[in-house]
Design an enzyme around this catalytic site. Structure first.
Site, PDB file in Angstrom:
ATOM      1  N   ASN A  11       0.777  -1.176  -0.039  1.00  0.00           N
ATOM      2  CA  ASN A  11       0.036  -0.052   0.050  1.00  0.00           C
ATOM      3  C   ASN A  11       0.737   1.265   0.121  1.00  0.00           C
ATOM      4  OD1 ASN A  11      -1.766   1.962   0.362  1.00  0.00           O
ATOM      5  ND2 ASN A  11      -2.356   1.180   2.574  1.00  0.00           N
ATOM      6  N   LYS A  13      -0.039   4.333  -0.259  1.00  0.00           N
ATOM      7  CA  LYS A  13      -0.486   5.429   0.344  1.00  0.00           C
ATOM      8  C   LYS A  13      -0.243   6.645  -0.532  1.00  0.00           C
ATOM      9  CE  LYS A  13      -0.288   3.250   4.705  1.00  0.00           C
ATOM     10  NZ  LYS A  13       0.031   3.033   6.291  1.00  0.00           N
ATOM     11  N   HIS A 107      -9.206   1.024   4.905  1.00  0.00           N
ATOM     12  CA  HIS A 107      -8.076   1.322   5.851  1.00  0.00           C
ATOM     13  C   HIS A 107      -8.485   1.914   6.865  1.00  0.00           C
ATOM     14  CE1 HIS A 107      -3.836   2.246   6.694  1.00  0.00           C
ATOM     15  NE2 HIS A 107      -3.576   1.430   5.913  1.00  0.00           N
ATOM     16  N   GLU A 109      -6.622   4.699   8.220  1.00  0.00           N
ATOM     17  CA  GLU A 109      -6.700   5.858   7.585  1.00  0.00           C
ATOM     18  C   GLU A 109      -7.715   6.424   7.247  1.00  0.00           C
ATOM     19  OE1 GLU A 109      -2.843   5.348   5.599  1.00  0.00           O
ATOM     20  OE2 GLU A 109      -2.153   4.796   7.332  1.00  0.00           O
ATOM     21  N   GLU A 178      -5.152  -5.044  10.487  1.00  0.00           N
ATOM     22  CA  GLU A 178      -4.183  -3.985  10.626  1.00  0.00           C
ATOM     23  C   GLU A 178      -4.414  -3.367  12.107  1.00  0.00           C
ATOM     24  OE1 GLU A 178      -2.201  -2.984   6.602  1.00  0.00           O
ATOM     25  OE2 GLU A 178      -3.910  -1.668   6.917  1.00  0.00           O
ATOM     26  N   GLY A 184       2.824   2.101  10.812  1.00  0.00           N
ATOM     27  CA  GLY A 184       3.724   3.217  10.713  1.00  0.00           C
ATOM     28  C   GLY A 184       4.275   3.630  11.868  1.00  0.00           C
ATOM     29  N   SER A 223       3.758  -2.322  10.382  1.00  0.00           N
ATOM     30  CA  SER A 223       5.137  -2.459  10.448  1.00  0.00           C
ATOM     31  C   SER A 223       5.802  -3.699  10.135  1.00  0.00           C
ATOM     32  CB  SER A 223       5.359  -2.102  11.849  1.00  0.00           C
ATOM     33  OG  SER A 223       5.041  -0.743  12.383  1.00  0.00           O
TER      34      SER A 223
END
Ligand code: 13P
Length: 264
Positions: A11, A13, A107, A109, A178, A184, A223
């Site tokens: 991904n 992003k 996702h 985010e 996730e 991250g 990660s």
């Protein structure tokens, strides 16, 4: 026991325009070719930003002859209506048109920064499947939810929103677990921690239909790096990875794909 082919998805992003996306895709293809992956050992998906989808798809098509493993393109989102007055949105048929085979949906985010809800995620998963796109539906708990001991409850709620839609086409879509606190941050979930959630997701799918549970690939994300991938991918219910930061470096991403192969 059903054999689920490992799937490694990158991904990207909000990174890379057209030319640099194509360059990164080419580096991944060449890295995979050099890695001598046995046929059928792994599948790879790359998710560049919308503006690079068509160019990356065209690049992969040109490289088709040298692809040692399947490499397909995913979008990072879609709008669940095919066409109409929805300024700024992109639909599933448009993504197919741009060469996508996959789409990442829900996702964290998007849930956290753009207000996506479980119902909205379900609508997008259904729209993808209706159009013939393969959804990568994401779920994950926050650190606060984990600390409160509600991880499995949160994941169950998120999965239940779209599970029936996925079950209508068993094996077409995948689910990515996730944990939000691992994205991250460099703070990866340990294999046992991740496996426990994956097993719970698979058990939930089996409540609908055992065959659906057996064929559905469950990816871990958060990660993932070449040095922690092997431990995660060795878990019985972890069928691949959804990689963020490490997917922006071809050598690291290919290293994660290599961690699906037997050691040696
Ligand atoms: P990182 O691998 O950078 O933690 O990101 C994971 C992710 O969000 C993939 O979708």
């Amino acid at each position: 026991m059903t054999k689920r082919v490992p799937l490694i998805a990158g991904n990207w992003k909000l990174n890379h325009g057209g030319p640099s996306s194509c360059a990164l895709a080419l580096d991944v293809v060449r890295g995979l070719a050099a890695g001598a992956f046995p046929r059928g050992s792994v599948e790879v998906v790359l998710a560049p930003p919308f503006t690079a989808l068509a160019a990356v798809s065209a690049t992969l098509e040109e490289e088709a002859a040298s692809l040692s493993v399947p490499v397909e393109v995913a979008a990072q989102n879609l709008y669940p209506v095919d066409e109409g007055a929805f300024t700024g949105e992109v639909s599933a048929p448009m993504l197919l048109d741009a060469g996508c085979k996959w789409v990442i949906i829900g996702h964290s985010e998007r849930r956290q920064l753009f207000g996506e809800t479980d119902e909205g995620v379900e609508a997008k998963v259904s729209a993808a499947l209706r159009a013939g796109l393969r959804p990568i539906a994401c779920v994950g708990e926050t650190w606060e939810e984990r600390s409160a001991g509600s991880t499995l409850e949160v994941i169950r709620r998120q999965v239940s929103a779209f599970a029936a839609a996925l079950a209508a086409q068993p094996g077409v879509g995948v689910i990515a677990y996730e944990p939000v606190w691992a994205i991250g941050t460099g703070q990866v979930a340990g294999p046992d921690e991740a496996q426990a959630v994956h097993a719970a997701i698979r058990a939930q799918l089996a409540e609908i239909n055992q065959q659906f549970a057996d064929v559905t690939r469950l990816l871990y994300g958060g990660s993932v790096k070449p040095d922690n991938a092997r431990g995660l991918l060795a878990c019985p219910d972890i069928d691949g990875a959804l990689v963020g930061g490490a997917s922006l470096k071809a050598s690291a991403f290919v290293g994660i794909a290599a961690a699906t192969l037997p050691e040696g």
